[in-house]
Scaffold this motif. Structure first.
Motif, mmCIF file in Angstrom:
data_model
loop_
_atom_site.group_PDB
_atom_site.id
_atom_site.type_symbol
_atom_site.label_atom_id
_atom_site.label_comp_id
_atom_site.label_asym_id
_atom_site.label_seq_id
_atom_site.Cartn_x
_atom_site.Cartn_y
_atom_site.Cartn_z
ATOM 1 N N TRP G 25 -0.924 0.585 3.694
ATOM 2 C CA TRP G 25 -0.196 0.637 2.608
ATOM 3 C C TRP G 25 1.226 0.801 2.838
ATOM 4 O O TRP G 25 2.191 0.339 2.285
ATOM 5 C CB TRP G 25 -0.739 1.937 1.668
ATOM 6 C CG TRP G 25 -1.925 1.828 1.075
ATOM 7 C CD1 TRP G 25 -3.044 2.622 1.423
ATOM 8 C CD2 TRP G 25 -2.236 1.047 -0.119
ATOM 9 N NE1 TRP G 25 -4.071 2.115 0.618
ATOM 10 C CE2 TRP G 25 -3.646 1.088 -0.218
ATOM 11 C CE3 TRP G 25 -1.722 0.192 -1.011
ATOM 12 C CZ2 TRP G 25 -4.415 0.694 -1.177
ATOM 13 C CZ3 TRP G 25 -2.390 -0.610 -2.030
ATOM 14 C CH2 TRP G 25 -3.707 -0.307 -2.014
ATOM 15 N N VAL G 36 6.128 4.653 -0.494
ATOM 16 C CA VAL G 36 4.809 4.206 -0.280
ATOM 17 C C VAL G 36 3.896 4.633 -1.378
ATOM 18 O O VAL G 36 3.083 4.075 -1.860
ATOM 19 C CB VAL G 36 4.424 4.847 1.028
ATOM 20 C CG1 VAL G 36 4.461 6.382 1.329
ATOM 21 C CG2 VAL G 36 2.966 4.000 1.461
ATOM 22 N N VAL G 37 4.288 5.941 -2.034
ATOM 23 C CA VAL G 37 3.457 6.396 -3.093
ATOM 24 C C VAL G 37 3.593 5.532 -4.431
ATOM 25 O O VAL G 37 2.715 5.047 -4.834
ATOM 26 C CB VAL G 37 3.566 7.872 -3.404
ATOM 27 C CG1 VAL G 37 2.841 8.349 -4.634
ATOM 28 C CG2 VAL G 37 3.399 8.749 -2.417
ATOM 29 N N TRP G 38 4.881 5.281 -4.621
ATOM 30 C CA TRP G 38 5.045 4.262 -5.719
ATOM 31 C C TRP G 38 4.319 2.858 -5.615
ATOM 32 O O TRP G 38 3.877 2.262 -6.520
ATOM 33 C CB TRP G 38 6.649 4.107 -5.735
ATOM 34 C CG TRP G 38 6.957 3.224 -7.037
ATOM 35 C CD1 TRP G 38 7.293 3.815 -8.329
ATOM 36 C CD2 TRP G 38 6.905 1.820 -7.165
ATOM 37 N NE1 TRP G 38 7.622 2.731 -9.104
ATOM 38 C CE2 TRP G 38 7.183 1.342 -8.499
ATOM 39 C CE3 TRP G 38 6.859 0.574 -6.266
ATOM 40 C CZ2 TRP G 38 7.590 0.015 -8.992
ATOM 41 C CZ3 TRP G 38 6.736 -0.782 -6.626
ATOM 42 C CH2 TRP G 38 7.133 -0.984 -7.976
ATOM 43 N N THR G 40 1.665 2.021 -3.609
ATOM 44 C CA THR G 40 0.139 1.989 -3.705
ATOM 45 C C THR G 40 -0.152 2.322 -5.061
ATOM 46 O O THR G 40 -1.102 1.605 -5.601
ATOM 47 C CB THR G 40 -0.284 3.423 -2.776
ATOM 48 O OG1 THR G 40 0.288 3.268 -1.534
ATOM 49 C CG2 THR G 40 -1.659 3.594 -2.740
ATOM 50 N N ALA G 41 0.435 3.066 -5.838
ATOM 51 C CA ALA G 41 0.439 3.242 -7.246
ATOM 52 C C ALA G 41 0.387 1.852 -8.116
ATOM 53 O O ALA G 41 -0.437 1.736 -8.861
ATOM 54 C CB ALA G 41 1.046 4.406 -8.036
ATOM 55 N N LEU G 44 -2.136 -0.170 -7.279
ATOM 56 C CA LEU G 44 -3.509 0.221 -7.911
ATOM 57 C C LEU G 44 -3.566 -0.010 -9.541
ATOM 58 O O LEU G 44 -4.501 0.275 -10.156
ATOM 59 C CB LEU G 44 -3.951 1.443 -7.605
ATOM 60 C CG LEU G 44 -4.197 1.601 -6.060
ATOM 61 C CD1 LEU G 44 -4.512 3.051 -5.751
ATOM 62 C CD2 LEU G 44 -5.382 0.938 -5.702
#
Lengths: 149, 149, 149, 149, 149, 149, 149, 149, 149, 149
Positions: G25, G36-38, G40-41, G44
């Motif tokens: 990711w 990275v959290v943005w 990945t979200a 998805l």
């Protein structure tokens, strides 16, 4: 200063007094000159009564002003879903599950896009004699409202 | 060997054919000589049709034997709860939430302990002209059944 | 004979075509001369369109007769509850949870016992410039219906 | 030492006192110089009042310090879902089920990816005279917030 | 004037008195000459008793007129779903989940389209000795009702 | 390599073949020498069949090895709750809601602390002629199991 | 004309391609220069990507324009509640059940009446080495919004 | 002998005393030398306190031994789901619905198959000044636990 | 005549007395010579005690006859689902969600079609020392019951 | 590029191949040298397998690389609640409803405030011969984790 007696507490007192005095719902409806289904629903907490209606009913039932105050109050309408599984009430829900989509089709075919009002609305209740066993006849009679922007 | 076409798939085909051919539910009911609420409910999957009823309706709608076979089959009755929140159907549910306990009281007062049958039962649908706006009139008419051990 | 394309399948095709052709909801509303909230709701499957509306929209979007047939069809209204938790929609539900009982009190105080119709009803949508950040302004405008037996 | 009177118990006392003294929600809002929807919601337990607001309202209603203390307290916001099926409140929920996805589309088209705030937010309530029947007009007015990482 | 003692409060008093006096459900059924399943269900609040039945049972249990009044009252029938997960009751629900669709098929094959009445209905309870362990035998015996318009 | 045909898909094929060949559930039960309620439940997916039972039934119905393989497989038991509201099945659920707590009391009184097994268990189905209308008689017969640590 | 590939179908393709190509990711986030959290979200299905972001990611993963079109589309946000019981996600829900009311108290004490925005909001994810076992550190960082009429 | 005061009743008394004495959660945390999130959660009923902690807090708040006894007791943890829809708490639930699956992916990528512990776990709360509006910063910090047979 | 003290009220008194007297569950189990899991469950209201067990426990705890009477009474078994989300209990539910279908497969492979009895059943609880941290070991041990018609 | 075969589709193929080849779960566990409960759970989709485990199992079952790829993938864990009412699985849920609170009490008494880990955790399955009928013995064995800030 006390809060107003809740509608359900008032209904419990009405039901108890009605049984102890041997009065029928029709007697109560007659006293206030209102239809019996409307009167019963109002006394169970689903419609506000006028001051005069509340006073006459409470006098007939021997209930005091705290009950009358509650009967006059604007209700939050509806029934605890748990009560809707009582067999006598459930048969109406079952009929709706079986015939609801058909009634929707027929309303649209006859009237166009819209609904039967549940506000400009009355409910009739009658017993119809029948040699194979008397029948319960309940009539829902509501103004058609078309979707109108 | 194929499974039988599901009742809901058959209903989708009936509805589509009805619209494309410009036939009303009353036309279909007339063709088989049955009441219009019953016929609509049956074609939507809530009652089994006789072989002759199914054949006549399918011929009128230009649908084949797989639909007729489905219409004859014994249904599992009921409506997806999601559909009951359609506004046209929901008003009946709302009326039941407001008047259900009152109808229970009146059935018991008039008939004693028991229910209105939803099986020995018929539903009427009518339009009643009214100068303030025509009205939808739906009648639930069921045999009273007393609790009998 | 095929069943009619479902309302949600038609909506998916409308949304895809709209994006690929770079058309706004306002463009589509303009084409049929209808309010933009009504038009958007209708194309998402919540109102039936007239034959002419459906034809014009489908021509503009390059969609065929099966979509137009679906757009004309009477809908079963409502939204999958799962979608109501999308944050953009949820804020309206939250506002209703916070202000619903207050609105009920004010309707009764101002109008008496009754409801705001959701049928004789329109929804406005506007952007209001504001130096602290522009605002979304949504107006619910429905005829008052009094409980009338 | 006693716990603070719950917000719902305080609301019951406010409602009772309001009716017994014949005061309107507007009277109470006027007393504290706040908007009527905000005031009603606050008195029903959805917003904390300042010490002065709580004191003035309680004096006007003849309620004591325990009520004022409760009105000042930070609330846990929301409404029992059972109350949302009251017909007067339910029509707003129905409108959201019918128009929610359309409002989401229009917010995104006009403003981009984001939401209407329900916090930086006000609700208007008005009666609009109309020859076909007066109308309830409710306005949701919230700052647009864009998704911003 | 007090509300009538609730059916569940009356049942709690009956159960307590029964245990303290060492009386069995059969003893109570014998006293009023009614079937034991019916009597138990009635005392738990599922059937109204006649004035004489209520009086005899209350005398035997040492309970007063407020309990008798409650036992005479028309019940709202049904059981809190939480109680249905008690293992002794749950096994009946599990049997219904496993055999319900099969019973439906067999009723339709044998009788046609209709139901077993739960109103014109009786339940039998017996212990059947068996060398591999005695058995609980419960019989549901209801009049067949055919769907009849 | 394909997954095994699901139990519900196999049941649909069994039901279709049964109707097309005009075979009753009793005919199928007779072919394999098993009780009719057990056989119907097994063919609807609630019990695994032996290889021989599956083969004989499939031969009689003209179904192939993929169905037989499915009928032999160990099931996950239970019924979609939506089907339990079919009126014919619902009456059993209603009876359980009315009489479940009474049956629990009587099991404990007669046998002590324990349950009626739903595993070491059989269900009987019969039609009992009655001049007032024939009756459906369903017998639940399960071994008593006492709570034993 | 086809509907747009759904967000969840696009996510399945992204996940499969990521595993087959051995990309992390973080690799994908690095490619588009986003947190990275943005990222990945977004991949998805919870945030719309810009045309350039979608194109770069799809090129890196060997996915075609239909996936890129889906990634650009405005999402309906949220997660199927069934997935929230996965143990890795559930621990966050459990933490919210244990600490949610405490966080509410502290937000009000520190900031007054209002909320932490979930829109003007970012989520951090880090691994913190610890001799007793490394730790997952997740930071919720949102703008405070005060209730402002 | 009385049952122990429930955790929620004790929390109501703590909250009332805290407000009346004008003490902050930080004051209380300082008194017992514990982190403020932990202390707030414990006083709201989510963690047991030691005898000394309970005694010091109760002395500071002017509460008696029955409260202290309750604060020492082992809790059943969790929050009534109705409270989770309070807007201030709900934003955390919404963040979890939007970012939960992404956090799961990142935990597995960084640590392998396992979870962030919610037991060996701490929560941080801070206010971060920001020229565009101060921010709420909440940190979830839990030991990674790998699935280990 | 008073109703019997409810099982949950009795459990609250037992828990309070146990803590105040400094008695462990093992002390109570030892006093009546019964297994500790059984004893704890019985005192929390899940099993009936014999007269002697109830009397000995109440004497040890300083509780009176009303508690003993409640402990002897036949319970309605089960736990409020809200309590099952307490983290300590939830881990068992999570284990069942992860391993339940595997246990079903293994029971059928080893024993054939049937179940592990939850009635002829015992639960063991032990602490197993382990250098990496002591372990909770819970054993479910139930008689296999095969589906037997 | 195709999405990865879902875990449940892979499980269906594993189950079918296992039955057709006459292999037991123990055979499969033996092939990869892993405990049988772990192996069964992993093949049903609850644990990721290593590349070698997946390859060996698929070779033994005659399944191809798409199944192996799915078995290697990180799962979203959990079971459809509908399956938890299968009688064989339900008995574990019932045991938890009866003994869950007792186990919580005993964990806290023996270990203090904390939980049995469901992650550092193993499940044992055994058949114990017993003259009164063999027994299913399932052991839950998890590391104790104390609440540690």
């Amino acid at each position: 200063m006390d809060p107003i007696l809740s509608k359900s507490a008032a209904a419990d007192l009405v039901v108890a007094a009605r049984l102890r005095r041997g009065l029928s719902w029709s007697d109560l409806a007659g006293e206030i000159g209102a239809p019996v289904v409307w009167t019963t629903a109002a006394l169970l907490g689903q419609h506000p009564m006028t001051a005069e209606q509340a006073e006459r009913v409470c006098r007939m039932l021997g209930l005091d002003e705290t009950v009358a105050e509650s009967l006059r109050r604007q209700p939050t309408r509806g029934t605890d879903p748990a009560l809707l599984s009582d067999p006598t009430i459930y048969r109406f829900a079952e009929a709706l599950a079986v015939y609801g989509p058909a009634l929707k089709e027929l309303i649209h075919e006859e009237f166009g896009d819209g609904i039967m009002s549940a506000i400009n609305f009355r409910v009739g209740f009658a017993r119809r004699p029948d040699p194979d066993g008397d029948r319960v006849v309940v009539t829902f009679d509501g103004k058609f409202l078309d979707y109108r922007w």
